[in-house]
Design an enzyme around this catalytic site. Sequence first.
Site, PDB file in Angstrom:
ATOM      1  N   ASP A  66       0.839  -1.199   0.000  1.00 56.17           N
ATOM      2  CA  ASP A  66       0.000   0.000   0.000  1.00 56.17           C
ATOM      3  C   ASP A  66       0.876   1.252   0.000  1.00 56.17           C
ATOM      4  O   ASP A  66       0.613   2.214  -0.729  1.00 56.17           O
ATOM      5  CB  ASP A  66      -0.928  -0.014   1.214  1.00 56.17           C
ATOM      6  CG  ASP A  66      -1.759   1.255   1.318  1.00 56.17           C
ATOM      7  OD1 ASP A  66      -2.685   1.425   0.512  1.00 56.17           O
ATOM      8  OD2 ASP A  66      -1.474   2.082   2.206  1.00 56.17           O
ATOM      9  N   GLU A  93      -1.192  -5.282  -4.397  1.00 58.52           N
ATOM     10  CA  GLU A  93      -0.383  -4.501  -3.444  1.00 58.52           C
ATOM     11  C   GLU A  93       0.644  -5.402  -2.762  1.00 58.52           C
ATOM     12  O   GLU A  93       1.798  -4.989  -2.548  1.00 58.52           O
ATOM     13  CB  GLU A  93      -1.283  -3.857  -2.396  1.00 58.52           C
ATOM     14  CG  GLU A  93      -2.086  -2.685  -2.913  1.00 58.52           C
ATOM     15  CD  GLU A  93      -2.904  -2.010  -1.828  1.00 58.52           C
ATOM     16  OE1 GLU A  93      -3.022  -0.777  -1.856  1.00 58.52           O
ATOM     17  OE2 GLU A  93      -3.430  -2.726  -0.944  1.00 58.52           O
TER      18      GLU A  93
END
Length: 234
Positions: A54, A125
């Site tokens: 992230d 991610e």
Amino acid sequence: MIQDSRRSKELEKFLFKLGLTNTEKIDFSLLDLALTHPSVSRDANYDQLEFVGDAVVRLAASEVLWETYPNCPVGEFAAIRSILVSDRCLAEFADCFGLERYLLVSPSAAADDAGKISRVADAFEAVLGAIYLSTQTMVMIRPWLDPLLKMKAAEVRQDPARQNYKDALQEWSQGNYKLLPEYRVRETRQKHDDRDRFTAEVWLEDRHLGTGTGRSKKAAEQAAAKQAYRKFLV
């Protein structure tokens, strides 16, 4: 090291799709975790790597925006970046490389069509996190991720609705009619049909504004709002 040679070859094939052929620095055990859904293992899955990834995608998106649009206001940077790092956008990126076919997931979780976007985006991610932790640099990430970010950023900048047609339509309807749009969604395909499963219609009282389809109810509503937006606001 991964003991399963078949799985190791699958991961190599996935990296090749990313354009990565010199993979000696990649920790394949991390990459294997990045492509393991929590439904397969409660302890050995992509959750922690997703957390790292992230931050990686946010940094990459920030650098791309800063390099590509040096005179862009910070507020616009933030608005565009929020779209670039959204689950919907990351899932689109993941689909470009066929990530889902390499993701280990239980049959019950795989059957959850509504959760597809989220789990694929999370895995994407996690892959970024795995590659970054393997190399401690963005060198093996930016070359294949940048073109996707640049293309999507340009698309977003040209779109007055910033690709959130539901919000834009709601703002228009409230501003002009003091009313909220109503979405009527129905299931029009079988659960395992490859085509869009849901159809949504958006209405303003007795006025039909648009129709759209999607694999999830939210996607269908967004598609209907997009048709209405382009019909009445553009």
